[in-house]
Design an enzyme around this catalytic site. Sequence first.
Site, mmCIF file in Angstrom:
data_model
loop_
_atom_site.group_PDB
_atom_site.id
_atom_site.type_symbol
_atom_site.label_atom_id
_atom_site.label_comp_id
_atom_site.label_asym_id
_atom_site.label_seq_id
_atom_site.Cartn_x
_atom_site.Cartn_y
_atom_site.Cartn_z
ATOM 1 N N SER A 57 -39.542 30.459 52.201
ATOM 2 C CA SER A 57 -39.506 29.408 53.225
ATOM 3 C C SER A 57 -40.299 28.198 52.774
ATOM 4 O O SER A 57 -41.286 28.328 52.031
ATOM 5 C CB SER A 57 -40.086 29.931 54.544
ATOM 6 N N TYR A 95 -46.455 34.369 59.651
ATOM 7 C CA TYR A 95 -45.145 34.275 59.008
ATOM 8 C C TYR A 95 -45.241 33.532 57.681
ATOM 9 O O TYR A 95 -44.691 33.976 56.660
ATOM 10 C CB TYR A 95 -44.162 33.574 59.937
#
Length: 257
Positions: free
Chosen positions: A145, A158
């Site tokens: 990400s 996360y």
Amino acid sequence: MTDMLHGTTSLVTGAGRGIGRAIARRLAAEGSRVAVHYGTNADAAAATVDEIRGAGGDAFAIGAELGVPGDVERLWAAFDEALGPGATLDVLVNNAAIGSSEPLATTTPEAFDRVFAVNVKAPFFLVQRGLDRIRDDGRIINVSSGVTRIALPETLAYSMTKGALNTFSFTLAHELGARGITVNAVAPGITDTDTNAAWLHGEARAHAASYSAFDRVGEPDDIADVVAFLASPAARWITGQVIDATGGSHLGAAGLR
């Protein structure tokens, strides 16, 4: 399409929807037989398989919830059952993940453990238990990400999982180089998936689009194309890299695009 993956077998985790579905479709379009993994949504995986077969490709679904005891064993057992004893794999795409939108102050130990179990532990042991199935000169591609380079305090746990996945990628690349197996990560930015549909509209969408140098939100196919390249023979000399696929998000100072 170039049929550049003809004769190969691929496994894409979390391929029932979103980026995972786009990756599965793209690899199948290039001639790969694709194992479409799902955690709990069998119908979504079946829809992905139907799309691939409807386009003339080859795919099958395998189910195993990740982040729970015995997850990796069940996934590989389903893979072996579908393809038979001695089944091998050419391309493994670790895409399945869950999000976390809690900042440091409110993240619970249970939530922390859960996001790491799915996003880090599952890919780690999926590779560990699958190395005897992955062919020499194969490909391992981890979906990371853009939050690993863009600080978002509200997604701290996360973001940490994706940073761990990046480290996993370049360290594993060094370990598996002798077998000709490349290992890379692809880091998407904000992408127009059903997971983001609840908030990605109106002013919020326009704001999200402004992050990118192209002034738009990413599409799943934008990410799938990058993954397909890394899976191809053309990417044989690329390993241990994190490919930024955020559309040039946050290249300049905020408000100064």
